[in-house]
Design a protein around this motif. Structure first.
Motif, PDB file in Angstrom:
ATOM      1  N   GLU A  32      54.359  39.276   5.177  1.00  0.00           N
ATOM      2  CA  GLU A  32      53.454  39.703   4.110  1.00  0.00           C
ATOM      3  C   GLU A  32      53.654  41.182   3.791  1.00  0.00           C
ATOM      4  O   GLU A  32      52.710  41.928   3.593  1.00  0.00           O
ATOM      5  N   GLY A  33      54.909  41.611   3.779  1.00  0.00           N
ATOM      6  CA  GLY A  33      55.265  42.986   3.449  1.00  0.00           C
ATOM      7  C   GLY A  33      55.281  43.942   4.615  1.00  0.00           C
ATOM      8  O   GLY A  33      55.872  45.014   4.535  1.00  0.00           O
ATOM      9  N   ALA A  34      54.642  43.589   5.713  1.00  0.00           N
ATOM     10  CA  ALA A  34      54.557  44.484   6.873  1.00  0.00           C
ATOM     11  C   ALA A  34      55.745  44.284   7.803  1.00  0.00           C
ATOM     12  O   ALA A  34      56.305  43.194   7.902  1.00  0.00           O
ATOM     13  N   VAL A  35      56.118  45.359   8.491  1.00  0.00           N
ATOM     14  CA  VAL A  35      57.181  45.319   9.498  1.00  0.00           C
ATOM     15  C   VAL A  35      56.559  45.792  10.805  1.00  0.00           C
ATOM     16  O   VAL A  35      56.326  46.985  10.996  1.00  0.00           O
ATOM     17  N   GLU A  36      56.255  44.845  11.681  1.00  0.00           N
ATOM     18  CA  GLU A  36      55.555  45.156  12.935  1.00  0.00           C
ATOM     19  C   GLU A  36      56.387  46.000  13.889  1.00  0.00           C
ATOM     20  O   GLU A  36      55.895  46.948  14.469  1.00  0.00           O
ATOM     21  N   ALA A  37      57.646  45.643  14.060  1.00  0.00           N
ATOM     22  CA  ALA A  37      58.477  46.297  15.066  1.00  0.00           C
ATOM     23  C   ALA A  37      59.078  47.590  14.529  1.00  0.00           C
ATOM     24  O   ALA A  37      59.532  47.660  13.386  1.00  0.00           O
ATOM     25  N   SER A  38      59.087  48.604  15.371  1.00  0.00           N
ATOM     26  CA  SER A  38      59.760  49.854  15.032  1.00  0.00           C
ATOM     27  C   SER A  38      61.221  49.562  14.726  1.00  0.00           C
ATOM     28  O   SER A  38      61.842  48.712  15.364  1.00  0.00           O
ATOM     29  N   LEU A  39      61.766  50.249  13.758  1.00  0.00           N
ATOM     30  CA  LEU A  39      63.176  50.063  13.405  1.00  0.00           C
ATOM     31  C   LEU A  39      64.115  50.718  14.409  1.00  0.00           C
ATOM     32  O   LEU A  39      65.301  50.421  14.429  1.00  0.00           O
ATOM     33  N   THR A  40      63.575  51.603  15.237  1.00  0.00           N
ATOM     34  CA  THR A  40      64.406  52.332  16.192  1.00  0.00           C
ATOM     35  C   THR A  40      64.018  52.105  17.645  1.00  0.00           C
ATOM     36  O   THR A  40      64.792  52.434  18.537  1.00  0.00           O
ATOM     37  N   GLY A  41      62.823  51.623  17.887  1.00  0.00           N
ATOM     38  CA  GLY A  41      62.335  51.510  19.253  1.00  0.00           C
ATOM     39  C   GLY A  41      61.830  52.836  19.792  1.00  0.00           C
ATOM     40  O   GLY A  41      61.439  52.938  20.945  1.00  0.00           O
ATOM     41  N   ALA A  42      61.837  53.860  18.954  1.00  0.00           N
ATOM     42  CA  ALA A  42      61.380  55.195  19.349  1.00  0.00           C
ATOM     43  C   ALA A  42      60.327  55.662  18.350  1.00  0.00           C
ATOM     44  O   ALA A  42      60.383  55.294  17.176  1.00  0.00           O
ATOM     45  N   PRO A  43      59.372  56.454  18.796  1.00  0.00           N
ATOM     46  CA  PRO A  43      58.357  56.935  17.851  1.00  0.00           C
ATOM     47  C   PRO A  43      58.949  57.892  16.830  1.00  0.00           C
ATOM     48  O   PRO A  43      59.935  58.582  17.099  1.00  0.00           O
ATOM     49  N   GLY A  44      58.344  57.903  15.664  1.00  0.00           N
ATOM     50  CA  GLY A  44      58.765  58.832  14.624  1.00  0.00           C
ATOM     51  C   GLY A  44      58.193  60.215  14.866  1.00  0.00           C
ATOM     52  O   GLY A  44      57.240  60.397  15.636  1.00  0.00           O
ATOM     53  N   ALA A  86      46.452  57.404   3.157  1.00  0.00           N
ATOM     54  CA  ALA A  86      47.354  56.271   3.397  1.00  0.00           C
ATOM     55  C   ALA A  86      47.173  55.699   4.803  1.00  0.00           C
ATOM     56  O   ALA A  86      47.241  54.489   4.995  1.00  0.00           O
ATOM     57  N   GLY A  87      46.902  56.561   5.779  1.00  0.00           N
ATOM     58  CA  GLY A  87      46.713  56.116   7.154  1.00  0.00           C
ATOM     59  C   GLY A  87      45.439  55.316   7.352  1.00  0.00           C
ATOM     60  O   GLY A  87      45.311  54.595   8.341  1.00  0.00           O
ATOM     61  N   ASP A  88      44.490  55.430   6.428  1.00  0.00           N
ATOM     62  CA  ASP A  88      43.273  54.621   6.473  1.00  0.00           C
ATOM     63  C   ASP A  88      43.434  53.319   5.686  1.00  0.00           C
ATOM     64  O   ASP A  88      42.836  52.307   6.027  1.00  0.00           O
ATOM     65  N   ARG A  89      44.221  53.364   4.612  1.00  0.00           N
ATOM     66  CA  ARG A  89      44.362  52.187   3.740  1.00  0.00           C
ATOM     67  C   ARG A  89      45.298  51.134   4.309  1.00  0.00           C
ATOM     68  O   ARG A  89      45.141  49.946   4.031  1.00  0.00           O
ATOM     69  N   TRP A  90      46.321  51.555   5.046  1.00  0.00           N
ATOM     70  CA  TRP A  90      47.320  50.622   5.553  1.00  0.00           C
ATOM     71  C   TRP A  90      47.565  50.852   7.033  1.00  0.00           C
ATOM     72  O   TRP A  90      47.432  51.956   7.541  1.00  0.00           O
ATOM     73  N   THR A  91      47.970  49.795   7.713  1.00  0.00           N
ATOM     74  CA  THR A  91      48.347  49.898   9.121  1.00  0.00           C
ATOM     75  C   THR A  91      49.742  50.516   9.221  1.00  0.00           C
ATOM     76  O   THR A  91      50.468  50.625   8.224  1.00  0.00           O
ATOM     77  N   GLU A  92      50.113  50.890  10.418  1.00  0.00           N
ATOM     78  CA  GLU A  92      51.459  51.424  10.639  1.00  0.00           C
ATOM     79  C   GLU A  92      52.515  50.410  10.202  1.00  0.00           C
ATOM     80  O   GLU A  92      53.508  50.763   9.561  1.00  0.00           O
ATOM     81  N   ALA A  93      52.317  49.137  10.529  1.00  0.00           N
ATOM     82  CA  ALA A  93      53.275  48.093  10.156  1.00  0.00           C
ATOM     83  C   ALA A  93      53.361  47.941   8.642  1.00  0.00           C
ATOM     84  O   ALA A  93      54.459  47.764   8.091  1.00  0.00           O
ATOM     85  N   GLN A  94      52.235  48.010   7.968  1.00  0.00           N
ATOM     86  CA  GLN A  94      52.252  47.918   6.506  1.00  0.00           C
ATOM     87  C   GLN A  94      52.965  49.117   5.896  1.00  0.00           C
ATOM     88  O   GLN A  94      53.762  48.966   4.958  1.00  0.00           O
ATOM     89  N   LEU A  95      52.699  50.300   6.414  1.00  0.00           N
ATOM     90  CA  LEU A  95      53.372  51.502   5.913  1.00  0.00           C
ATOM     91  C   LEU A  95      54.882  51.417   6.138  1.00  0.00           C
ATOM     92  O   LEU A  95      55.672  51.776   5.268  1.00  0.00           O
ATOM     93  N   ARG A  96      55.286  50.917   7.299  1.00  0.00           N
ATOM     94  CA  ARG A  96      56.714  50.764   7.584  1.00  0.00           C
ATOM     95  C   ARG A  96      57.351  49.821   6.561  1.00  0.00           C
ATOM     96  O   ARG A  96      58.438  50.088   6.039  1.00  0.00           O
ATOM     97  N   GLY A  97      56.679  48.731   6.255  1.00  0.00           N
ATOM     98  CA  GLY A  97      57.198  47.794   5.269  1.00  0.00           C
ATOM     99  C   GLY A  97      57.267  48.397   3.885  1.00  0.00           C
ATOM    100  O   GLY A  97      58.241  48.186   3.152  1.00  0.00           O
ATOM    101  N   ILE A  98      56.247  49.149   3.504  1.00  0.00           N
ATOM    102  CA  ILE A  98      56.215  49.776   2.178  1.00  0.00           C
ATOM    103  C   ILE A  98      57.338  50.799   2.046  1.00  0.00           C
ATOM    104  O   ILE A  98      58.026  50.843   1.023  1.00  0.00           O
ATOM    105  N   VAL A  99      57.540  51.627   3.057  1.00  0.00           N
ATOM    106  CA  VAL A  99      58.594  52.642   2.983  1.00  0.00           C
ATOM    107  C   VAL A  99      59.969  51.978   3.021  1.00  0.00           C
ATOM    108  O   VAL A  99      60.866  52.352   2.259  1.00  0.00           O
ATOM    109  N   ALA A 100      60.152  50.981   3.863  1.00  0.00           N
ATOM    110  CA  ALA A 100      61.455  50.314   3.970  1.00  0.00           C
ATOM    111  C   ALA A 100      61.810  49.597   2.674  1.00  0.00           C
ATOM    112  O   ALA A 100      62.915  49.727   2.162  1.00  0.00           O
ATOM    113  N   ASN A 101      60.859  48.827   2.126  1.00  0.00           N
ATOM    114  CA  ASN A 101      61.109  48.099   0.878  1.00  0.00           C
ATOM    115  C   ASN A 101      59.761  47.718   0.267  1.00  0.00           C
ATOM    116  O   ASN A 101      59.221  46.651   0.547  1.00  0.00           O
TER     117      ASN A 101
END
Length: 157
Positions: A32-44, A86-101
């Protein structure tokens, strides 16, 4: 094994580890647009995320978005929603999905897919014949996506 060879092996493994852990653009799983897993396995790194977002050769997010937390940015854009909160409107996974695509969340958006390598619409190629062949390199690499997300989650109302 000599100590120099051992040391060189350790250094080579340390350098290769991020590439081994990195999720390739075609392997990203969107739910549903969100990307749960980190793309790197390391924190940003949020500070690096600011650099990516404000550098026109990288993400250049500020060309379209205003960010109240970055008042010194020259010529902030007004054609996309402000990123304040943005940090209140979307979860980290949703933000990752939005930035990625972002097209996986907001169909028809004009926001670029920053972590995509194929499936582009290339109408100009018929006129110029100069469009790059796919797969193309993503606009941002996996760590840069994670860095931008790390900053965006700090933007609270």
């Amino acid at each position: 094994m000599s100590s120099h060879l051992w040391y060189a092996s350790v250094v080579a493994m340390a350098i290769a580890t991020p590439a081994i852990c990195e999720t390739a653009p075609k392997e990203v799983v969107y739910v549903e647009g969100a990307v749960e897993a980190s793309l790197t396995g390391a924190p940003g790194n949020p500070e690096e995320g600011v650099r990516v977002m404000t550098t026109n050769a990288l993400g250049n997010c500020v060309a379209c978005h205003q960010i109240g937390a970055l008042p010194d940015v020259e010529f902030p854009g007004t054609i996309a929603p402000p990123l304040d909160g943005a940090g209140d409107r979307w979860t980290e996974a949703q933000l990752r999905g939005i930035v990625a695509n972002a097209k996986m969340t907001f169909e028809g958006t004009f926001m670029p897919a920053f972590y995509k390598v194929d499936g582009f619409v290339r109408p100009g190629d018929g006129f110029t014949g100069k469009a790059g062949a796919e797969p193309l390199a993503p606009i941002l690499n996996a760590q840069q996506i994670e860095d931008v997300v790390a900053f965006l989650v700090t933007l609270k109302e």
